[in-house]
Scaffold this active site. Structure first.
Site, PDB file in Angstrom:
ATOM      1  N   THR A 199       3.415  -4.145  -4.771  1.00  0.00           N
ATOM      2  CA  THR A 199       4.624  -4.957  -3.725  1.00  0.00           C
ATOM      3  C   THR A 199       5.338  -4.036  -4.077  1.00  0.00           C
ATOM      4  O   THR A 199       6.287  -4.134  -5.134  1.00  0.00           O
ATOM      5  CB  THR A 199       4.895  -5.991  -3.094  1.00  0.00           C
ATOM      6  OG1 THR A 199       5.317  -7.113  -4.219  1.00  0.00           O
ATOM      7  CG2 THR A 199       3.774  -6.747  -2.189  1.00  0.00           C
ATOM      8  N   GLU A 234      12.787   4.412 -10.570  1.00  0.00           N
ATOM      9  CA  GLU A 234      12.714   3.106  -9.879  1.00  0.00           C
ATOM     10  C   GLU A 234      13.367   2.782  -8.825  1.00  0.00           C
ATOM     11  O   GLU A 234      14.930   4.890  -8.588  1.00  0.00           O
ATOM     12  CB  GLU A 234      13.388   2.368 -10.667  1.00  0.00           C
ATOM     13  CG  GLU A 234      13.086   1.953 -12.098  1.00  0.00           C
ATOM     14  CD  GLU A 234      11.358   1.412 -11.418  1.00  0.00           C
ATOM     15  OE1 GLU A 234      11.235   0.139 -10.840  1.00  0.00           O
ATOM     16  OE2 GLU A 234      10.632   1.469 -12.206  1.00  0.00           O
ATOM     17  N   LYS A 294      10.545  -3.268 -20.488  1.00  0.00           N
ATOM     18  CA  LYS A 294       9.137  -3.547 -21.222  1.00  0.00           C
ATOM     19  C   LYS A 294       8.757  -4.208 -22.096  1.00  0.00           C
ATOM     20  O   LYS A 294       7.892  -4.439 -22.794  1.00  0.00           O
ATOM     21  CB  LYS A 294       9.220  -2.240 -20.805  1.00  0.00           C
ATOM     22  CG  LYS A 294       8.238  -1.431 -19.654  1.00  0.00           C
ATOM     23  CD  LYS A 294       8.491   0.652 -19.376  1.00  0.00           C
ATOM     24  CE  LYS A 294       8.484   0.696 -18.041  1.00  0.00           C
ATOM     25  NZ  LYS A 294       8.366   1.773 -17.322  1.00  0.00           N
ATOM     26  N   ASP A 353      14.968  -0.780 -17.279  1.00  0.00           N
ATOM     27  CA  ASP A 353      13.680  -0.997 -16.867  1.00  0.00           C
ATOM     28  C   ASP A 353      13.060  -0.800 -18.498  1.00  0.00           C
ATOM     29  O   ASP A 353      12.097  -1.711 -18.689  1.00  0.00           O
ATOM     30  CB  ASP A 353      13.190   0.354 -16.582  1.00  0.00           C
ATOM     31  CG  ASP A 353      11.916   0.628 -16.297  1.00  0.00           C
ATOM     32  OD1 ASP A 353      11.046   0.013 -15.345  1.00  0.00           O
ATOM     33  OD2 ASP A 353      10.941   1.199 -16.364  1.00  0.00           O
ATOM     34  N   VAL A 387       3.913  -1.331 -18.070  1.00  0.00           N
ATOM     35  CA  VAL A 387       4.287  -0.767 -19.835  1.00  0.00           C
ATOM     36  C   VAL A 387       3.438   0.734 -19.499  1.00  0.00           C
ATOM     37  O   VAL A 387       2.719   0.759 -20.495  1.00  0.00           O
ATOM     38  CB  VAL A 387       4.105  -1.839 -20.822  1.00  0.00           C
ATOM     39  CG1 VAL A 387       4.339  -1.078 -22.096  1.00  0.00           C
ATOM     40  CG2 VAL A 387       4.729  -2.813 -20.721  1.00  0.00           C
ATOM     41  N   PHE A 395       1.099  -1.328  -0.248  1.00  0.00           N
ATOM     42  CA  PHE A 395       0.224  -0.152   0.085  1.00  0.00           C
ATOM     43  C   PHE A 395       0.867   1.164   0.148  1.00  0.00           C
ATOM     44  O   PHE A 395       1.169   2.458   1.267  1.00  0.00           O
ATOM     45  CB  PHE A 395      -0.935  -0.241   0.942  1.00  0.00           C
ATOM     46  CG  PHE A 395      -1.884   0.672   0.791  1.00  0.00           C
ATOM     47  CD1 PHE A 395      -3.058   0.930  -0.278  1.00  0.00           C
ATOM     48  CD2 PHE A 395      -2.913   1.775   2.158  1.00  0.00           C
ATOM     49  CE1 PHE A 395      -3.879   1.536  -0.296  1.00  0.00           C
ATOM     50  CE2 PHE A 395      -3.970   2.344   2.049  1.00  0.00           C
ATOM     51  CZ  PHE A 395      -4.763   2.042   0.771  1.00  0.00           C
ATOM     52  N   GLY A 402       4.225   7.755 -12.630  1.00  0.00           N
ATOM     53  CA  GLY A 402       3.455   8.505 -11.704  1.00  0.00           C
ATOM     54  C   GLY A 402       2.044   7.655 -11.280  1.00  0.00           C
ATOM     55  O   GLY A 402       1.551   7.281 -11.225  1.00  0.00           O
ATOM     56  N   LYS A 419       6.556  -5.149 -12.987  1.00  0.00           N
ATOM     57  CA  LYS A 419       7.569  -5.915 -13.958  1.00  0.00           C
ATOM     58  C   LYS A 419       7.374  -7.383 -13.942  1.00  0.00           C
ATOM     59  O   LYS A 419       7.090  -8.729 -15.006  1.00  0.00           O
ATOM     60  CB  LYS A 419       8.285  -5.120 -14.889  1.00  0.00           C
ATOM     61  CG  LYS A 419       7.628  -4.297 -15.071  1.00  0.00           C
ATOM     62  CD  LYS A 419       8.928  -3.334 -15.619  1.00  0.00           C
ATOM     63  CE  LYS A 419       9.704  -2.836 -14.988  1.00  0.00           C
ATOM     64  NZ  LYS A 419       8.710  -1.045 -13.900  1.00  0.00           N
ATOM     65  N   GLY A 434       8.527  10.824  -8.165  1.00  0.00           N
ATOM     66  CA  GLY A 434       8.010   9.537  -7.933  1.00  0.00           C
ATOM     67  C   GLY A 434       7.734   8.110  -9.514  1.00  0.00           C
ATOM     68  O   GLY A 434       7.636   8.266  -9.356  1.00  0.00           O
TER      69      GLY A 434
HETATM   70  N1  HSE Z   1      10.794   4.083 -13.785  1.00  0.00           N
HETATM   71  C1  HSE Z   1       9.771   4.037 -14.047  1.00  0.00           C
HETATM   72  C2  HSE Z   1       9.328   5.214 -15.277  1.00  0.00           C
HETATM   73  C3  HSE Z   1       8.591   3.906 -13.529  1.00  0.00           C
HETATM   74  O1  HSE Z   1      10.656   5.932 -15.374  1.00  0.00           O
HETATM   75  O2  HSE Z   1       9.323   4.905 -16.297  1.00  0.00           O
HETATM   76  C4  HSE Z   1       7.751   3.592 -14.164  1.00  0.00           C
HETATM   77  O3  HSE Z   1       6.985   1.954 -15.130  1.00  0.00           O
END
Ligand code: HSE
Length: 340
Positions: free
Chosen positions: A97, A210, A225, A221, A153, A9, A322, A126, A207
């Site tokens: 989580t 990662e 994807k 990342d 994604v 959460f 976001g 992911k 935010g």
């Molecule tokens: N850290 C990732 C990004 C978050 O900046 O796209 C979304 O997966």
């Protein structure tokens, strides 16, 4: 009626909770979509369970005020994630989580446990999809439940659903996209003269980034994807190590300025396509002319172009990270399960 258990959460789970509350009436009136949150289990914030339903607004207020879930007055407290998944009366698990993308844990175990207990899973993690997409889809089907992961994604921008539903009658040969918001934000800020370090710090504060910045700036990342798009939409069977990968750390302010002087922009492009029997997948910085539809996509926005047999290129542009955008991905997944 969805009886939801939130496993985790943090930002994303709370983003979904806010949307569920804000849109409660519209969802019920337009789609007959009804929900109740029965459990929340968070490794750091504690856990609560009430089979009759929790007051989600009060819970959000409690978490935001105290930092704890278990300050909320629930009849049952202290259940861990697995007990919450197995033993509550939830029929859908919101798996958000903090998960290690390399092992997929604990999300992978949460998904398996939920399916074996006959419960749907929606997730933005992911790891489980990158590592075990086919196994999980089969396990869900064997138990008559659904597995949805749109937010893995392009967050709430429906890249997977667009391809799976609306492009179902076309063959997708390949794709090319800006799949990481943090690096696109950094490159855009560098074009405006900001330093790499300051732009990264801002992306973290907003935010998007990662927890470990390498995941974004070294292209991991985006590579995850690419694997998801390739395996889910194009029938490939890739692992992250199959993706040729280069991040943005080698792009200097001088390189950014030089591209600008030539009317071009650097973008971190994730791509995949079939070349005969071989699937070629890459993440790499590319200098794009401004006429390329991906060149105009700035800030944390993402975009993907699907190369199809019937329509040629179809491009989707939208938020890629976001709180609200990723919360929306989960709402879209729940609604999709409800409607189908
Ligand atoms: N850290 C990732 C990004 C978050 O900046 O796209 C979304 O997966």
């Amino acid at each position: 009626m969805f009886r939801l258990a939130f496993i985790g959460f943090g930002t994303v789970g709370q983003g979904l909770a806010e949307l569920l509350l804000k849109k409660e009436e519209v969802l019920r009136d337009r789609f007959g979509f009804e929900w109740r949150a029965v459990a929340i289990s968070d490794m750091l914030k504690g856990s609560v369970y009430d089979p009759d339903g929790l007051d989600l607004a009060q819970l959000l207020e409690t978490v935001q005020r105290t930092g704890r879930v278990d300050e909320y007055p629930a009849p049952t407290k202290g259940w861990d994630s697995l007990q919450t998944i197995r033993d509550t009366n939830a029929n859908a698990i919101v798996e958000v989580t903090y998960t290690d993308v390399q092992t997929g844990e604990p999300a992978l175990t949460h998904c398996r446990t939920a399916f074996e207990a006959g419960k749907h899973v929606v997730t933005t993690n992911k790891g489980p999809v990158v590592l075990a997409y086919r196994e999980l889809v089969e396990l869900a089907a064997a138990h008559g439940v659904q597995f949805r992961f749109e937010g893995t994604v392009m967050s709430g921008t429906p890249a997977l659903r667009l391809a799976q539903n609306d492009l179902a009658g076309a063959v997708i040969h390949g794709f090319r996209g800006i799949l990481n918001g943090t690096t696109n934000y950094i490159l855009t800020q560098m074009e405006a003269g900001q330093s790499y370090a300051e732009a990264l710090r801002q992306a973290q504060a907003l935010g998007y980034a990662e927890a470990v910045p390498d995941a974004d700036v070294e292209g991991w990342d985006a590579a995850g994807k690419v694997v998801i798009l390739a395996n889910v939409l194009l029938g490939a069977d890739l692992r992250v190590s199959d993706v040729e990968r280069e991040g943005i750390t080698g792009i200097t302010p001088e390189a950014v300025a030089a591209a600008g002087a030539d009317g071009e922009r650097w973008k971190l492009i994730g791509s995949g396509r079939w070349e005969g029997d071989r699937f070629v997948a890459r993440v790499q910085p590319e200098r794009l002319p401004l006429a390329d539809p991906l060149a105009g996509v700035g800030g944390p926005i993402n975009a993907v172009t699907f190369d199809t047999d019937t329509l040629g290129g179809v491009t989707l542009v939208g938020p890629g990270a976001g709180r609200t955008a990723t919360g929306y991905a989960l709402l879209g997944d729940l609604l999709d399960i409800h409607r189908h």
